[in-house]
Design an enzyme around this catalytic site. Structure first.
Site, PDB file in Angstrom:
ATOM      1  N   PHE A  15     -11.543  -6.882  14.322  1.00  0.00           N
ATOM      2  CA  PHE A  15     -10.505  -7.360  13.403  1.00  0.00           C
ATOM      3  C   PHE A  15     -10.162  -6.296  12.358  1.00  0.00           C
ATOM      4  O   PHE A  15     -11.043  -5.759  11.704  1.00  0.00           O
ATOM      5  CB  PHE A  15     -10.967  -8.652  12.707  1.00  0.00           C
ATOM      6  N   GLN A  16      -8.879  -5.994  12.224  1.00  0.00           N
ATOM      7  CA  GLN A  16      -8.356  -5.004  11.278  1.00  0.00           C
ATOM      8  C   GLN A  16      -8.971  -3.614  11.469  1.00  0.00           C
ATOM      9  O   GLN A  16      -9.159  -2.870  10.519  1.00  0.00           O
ATOM     10  CB  GLN A  16      -8.514  -5.489   9.830  1.00  0.00           C
TER      11      GLN A  16
ATOM     12  N   LYS B 252     -17.503  -0.274   6.366  1.00  0.00           N
ATOM     13  CA  LYS B 252     -17.968  -1.270   5.400  1.00  0.00           C
ATOM     14  C   LYS B 252     -19.478  -1.206   5.182  1.00  0.00           C
ATOM     15  O   LYS B 252     -19.964  -1.350   4.054  1.00  0.00           O
ATOM     16  CB  LYS B 252     -17.558  -2.671   5.869  1.00  0.00           C
TER      17      LYS B 252
ATOM     18  N   GLU C 188       0.810  -1.222   0.000  1.00  0.00           N
ATOM     19  CA  GLU C 188       0.000   0.000   0.000  1.00  0.00           C
ATOM     20  C   GLU C 188       0.843   1.272   0.000  1.00  0.00           C
ATOM     21  O   GLU C 188       0.418   2.300  -0.525  1.00  0.00           O
ATOM     22  CB  GLU C 188      -0.965   0.017   1.190  1.00  0.00           C
TER      23      GLU C 188
ATOM     24  N   MET D 275      24.521   8.197   1.867  1.00  0.00           N
ATOM     25  CA  MET D 275      24.367   9.483   2.543  1.00  0.00           C
ATOM     26  C   MET D 275      24.636   9.345   4.037  1.00  0.00           C
ATOM     27  O   MET D 275      25.243  10.219   4.660  1.00  0.00           O
ATOM     28  CB  MET D 275      22.970  10.060   2.283  1.00  0.00           C
TER      29      MET D 275
HETATM   30  C1  LIG Z   1      12.512   5.235   4.882  1.00  0.00           C
HETATM   31  C2  LIG Z   1      13.797   5.884   5.200  1.00  0.00           C
HETATM   32  N1  LIG Z   1      14.614   5.331   6.130  1.00  0.00           N
HETATM   33  C3  LIG Z   1      15.804   5.897   6.422  1.00  0.00           C
HETATM   34  C4  LIG Z   1      16.204   7.042   5.797  1.00  0.00           C
HETATM   35  C5  LIG Z   1      17.539   7.698   6.141  1.00  0.00           C
HETATM   36  N2  LIG Z   1      18.429   7.712   4.972  1.00  0.00           N
HETATM   37  C6  LIG Z   1      18.590   8.802   4.188  1.00  0.00           C
HETATM   38  S1  LIG Z   1      19.606   8.535   2.898  1.00  0.00           S
HETATM   39  C7  LIG Z   1      19.882   6.952   3.371  1.00  0.00           C
HETATM   40  C8  LIG Z   1      20.777   6.061   2.557  1.00  0.00           C
HETATM   41  C9  LIG Z   1      20.192   5.728   1.232  1.00  0.00           C
HETATM   42  O1  LIG Z   1      20.963   4.711   0.629  1.00  0.00           O
HETATM   43  P1  LIG Z   1      20.864   4.459  -0.923  1.00  0.00           P
HETATM   44  O2  LIG Z   1      19.472   4.339  -1.339  1.00  0.00           O
HETATM   45  O3  LIG Z   1      21.776   3.328  -1.278  1.00  0.00           O
HETATM   46  O4  LIG Z   1      21.406   5.831  -1.513  1.00  0.00           O
HETATM   47  P2  LIG Z   1      22.884   6.450  -1.526  1.00  0.00           P
HETATM   48  O5  LIG Z   1      22.931   7.494  -0.452  1.00  0.00           O
HETATM   49  O6  LIG Z   1      23.847   5.345  -1.275  1.00  0.00           O
HETATM   50  O7  LIG Z   1      23.022   7.049  -2.883  1.00  0.00           O
HETATM   51  C10 LIG Z   1      19.188   6.654   4.546  1.00  0.00           C
HETATM   52  C11 LIG Z   1      19.239   5.363   5.252  1.00  0.00           C
HETATM   53  C12 LIG Z   1      15.303   7.602   4.857  1.00  0.00           C
HETATM   54  N3  LIG Z   1      15.565   8.747   4.227  1.00  0.00           N
HETATM   55  N4  LIG Z   1      14.129   6.994   4.549  1.00  0.00           N
END
Ligand SMILES: Cc1ncc(C[n+]2csc(CCOP(=O)(O)OP(=O)(O)O)c2C)c(N)n1
Ligand SMILES: [Mg+2]
Length: 602
Positions: A131-132, A181, A69, A507
């Site tokens: 439920f749900q 529902k 979703e 990052m």
């Molecule tokens: C749902 C979610 N969880 C955690 C983060 C924190 N976060 C920001 S950038 C990142 C790393 C992303 O890794 P990747 O997709 O491999 O991109 P890269 O920075 O390596 O290009 C994380 C964990 C986020 N933005 N969103």
């Protein structure tokens, strides 16, 4: 955002005497049709089954069956961002509704118009932990523009009309319609008439800016010696890109965009400074810091832009145009607030500027502006982005992620719809893909939602099947909604995916390098990554891999070749895991305080 009190609403719905009798489930789908909705992105379950049965019995509205979703909401969101129309998604109660929450929050933070319909347990079970059952209206309250709980079958047409009206007007945003529902029971049939229009006493979004304020803003513009236009996502949401471009050209003012505003001013125009803020260009951030007059339009002085607000643009007088009065002077006090939609406000300003210049062409200080443009050029030459980095790289060196984006830009002639996930790859895409058109750059700016890229690209592809749609992602983010590759198989969706694979949560790793002594706590997993080529092939798609720079251009061209026109292609590019995104704002500083590389700062 302004509060909406639906109990004050009135509608023009005609008397129901001669109306067709429909069940509640049928009404919901008919209302979508009456709103001109093409696609509903959703996933079925018990509380929504009457609605799903109504979907089965018609052809006007097409339902897209997702695999999660969250992705359904991101698809509706990508569709909305690309088209400007309201995206729609449909989920069941409980876990269906909670799975949708991240998608709703993502849309809320970026002011994207969505209607999210959630099934709910029957009215007599609400509050019994049945439920749900989950309190969707309660859970979603802080992240919606408004929400409705349907109380009777009769009120469905009017509530649906209001939901679309609220989602798409003023500052747009997501609206939840929670549907118990029993109100969709197929045996309960009630008259259906869809209102032509709606009037709500407590919700009246402003249609125009105040003429006195616009005059003050224009007076201020003519005093500027070092002006900057700072334009954000509100310009795109308000379809104001043409007005903005004309005004900037008339005044010959430089323009910078927020991450959300990219494309609202042509990136290849010489007046364009690039993106500003945390990973903005040196020249954009320096120009903002030294500006004497700033026109902020459809932008909200986010902390990723301002850095320390008390040090923000010390010499600037600011005009702030925004449709949402709540954003004005929220973070930074402004000289001239103008509450109104960007398009008519900019048009009014443009007309007044032309009129005043017609009377006295000497009103603009062209000599000072010439010096200002020259200073910006010096900044750009000193520390601007290098848009052709291949010559920097020694043979056999790892591929730099920036070069991947540059290759993508060339292979798609700068004309693709580009969605992204969140991380370094997102910032590299924002910096190095030059968007000359609005609505082509689609990313989660406010919430920063990993997992947004693929489903949003799918939403765009549904909207524009003949356009090139690329998701720029990272191996971390793509795994957050990778199950949607199956949805792509089911609907034959030939999106392209460019995985900038640095084998790390890049990052996070960058911050750990810069602020935590290089301790990579929980940000690497190189030994456990899937073979992406085999993985996508198992879904029936095409997987390609590049590990050497010499192959990059050729394989990138292949991704977009006629051979793969109708195929989903996943390009996995192994890039240098040690590369950082620069510039990067120095925390707690002014906009002019930036790290420029691993060894230099401004
Ligand atoms: C749902 C979610 N969880 C955690 C983060 C924190 N976060 C920001 S950038 C990142 C790393 C992303 O890794 P990747 O997709 O491999 O991109 P890269 O920075 O390596 O290009 C994380 C964990 C986020 N933005 N969103
Ligand atoms: Mg990564």
């Amino acid at each position: 955002m302004s509060a909406v009190r639906p109990e004050e609403a009135t509608s023009d719905a005609p008397a129901a005497a001669d109306a067709e009798l429909l069940s509640g489930g049928e009404m919901i789908i008919r209302a979508l049709h009456d709103e001109g909705v093409e696609y509903v992105f959703g996933y079925p379950g018990g509380a929504a089954l009457h609605i799903y049965d109504a979907i089965f019995k018609q052809q006007a509205v097409q339902h897209i069956l997702v695999r999660h979703e969250q992705a359904a909401v991101h698809m509706a969101d990508g569709y909305a961002r690309a088209t400007g129309r309201t995206g729609v998604s449909l989920v069941t109660s409980g876990p269906g509704a909670t799975n949708a929450i991240t998608g709703i929050a993502t849309a809320f933070m970026d002011s994207i118009p969505l209607v999210v319909i959630s099934g709910q347990v029957a009215t007599d079970l609400i509050g019994t932990d049945s439920f749900q059952e989950t309190d969707m209206v309660g859970i979603s309250r802080p992240i919606v523009k408004h929400s409705f709980m349907i109380r009777s079958t009769e009120e469905i047409p009017e509530v649906m009309k209001k939901a679309f009206y609220i989602a798409s007007t003023g500052r747009p945003g997501p609206v939840v319609v929670d549907v118990p529902k029993d109100v969709t029971d197929p045996t309960v049939r009630r008259p259906y008439r869809y209102p032509d229009s709606i009037r709500m006493r407590s919700y009246n979004p402003v249609a125009r800016g105040h003429s006195g304020q616009i005059r003050k803003a224009v007076d201020l513009l003519f005093t500027a010696r070092r002006p900057v236009i700072y334009a954000g996502g509100g310009v795109i949401q308000g379809n104001a890109e043409a007005a903005l471009t004309e005004l900037a050209r008339e005044l010959d003012f430089p323009v910078t965009n927020t991450l959300m505003g990219l494309g609202c001013y042509p990136a290849t125009d010489p007046r364009f400074l690039g993106m500003l803020g945390m990973h903005g260009t040196y020249e954009a951030n320096m120009a903002m810091h030294h500006a004497d007059v700033i026109i902020a339009v459809g932008a909200r002085f986010d902390d990723r832009v301002t850095n320390d607000p008390s040090k923000f643009c010390p010499d600037a007088k600011i005009v702030h145009i925004d449709v949402d009065p709540a954003t004005i002077s929220k973070i930074v006090p402004v000289e001239v607030p103008i509450v109104g939609p960007a398009e008519p406000v900019l048009r009014d300003m443009l007309a007044l500027v032309r009129e005043r210049l017609g009377e006295d062409p000497g009103l603009l200080d062209r000599a000072a502006h010439g010096k200002w443009h020259a200073r910006i050029t010096e900044w750009r030459e000193a520390h601007g982005l290098d848009h052709d980095q291949r010559h920097r790289v020694a043979a056999g060196a790892p591929i730099l992620p920036q070069i991947v984006v540059q290759a993508l830009y060339r292979a798609t002639n700068g004309e693709a719809y580009v969605t992204s996930d969140v991380g370094q790859h997102q910032m590299f895409a924002a910096q190095y893909y030059h968007f000359d058109h609005t609505r082509r750059w689609i990313n989660s700016g406010g919430l920063g939602t990993m997992g947004f890229g693929l489903p949003s690209a799918m939403g765009v592809k549904f909207a524009y099947p003949d356009e090139t749609v690329v998701c720029v992602t990272g191996e971390g983010s793509i795994q957050m909604n990778i199950q949607e590759l199956s949805t792509c198989t089911q609907y034959g969706l030939p999106v392209k995916i460019v995985n900038i694979n640095n084998s790390a949560l890049g990052m996070v790793r960058q911050w750990q390098d810069m602020q935590y002594g290089g301790r990579h706590s929980q940000s690497t997993y190189q030994d456990s990554l899937p073979d992406f080529v085999k993985l996508v092939e198992s879904y029936g798609h095409v997987g390609l891999r590049v590990t050497a720079l010499e192959e990059l251009d050729e394989v990138m061209a292949e991704v977009f070749s006629d051979r793969y026109r109708d195929r989903l292609v996943f390009l996995d590019v192994a890039v240098d895991p040690d590369e950082h995104v620069y510039p990067m704002a120095i925390k707690g500083g002014a906009m002019s305080d930036m790290f420029l590389s691993k060894t230099e700062r401004s």
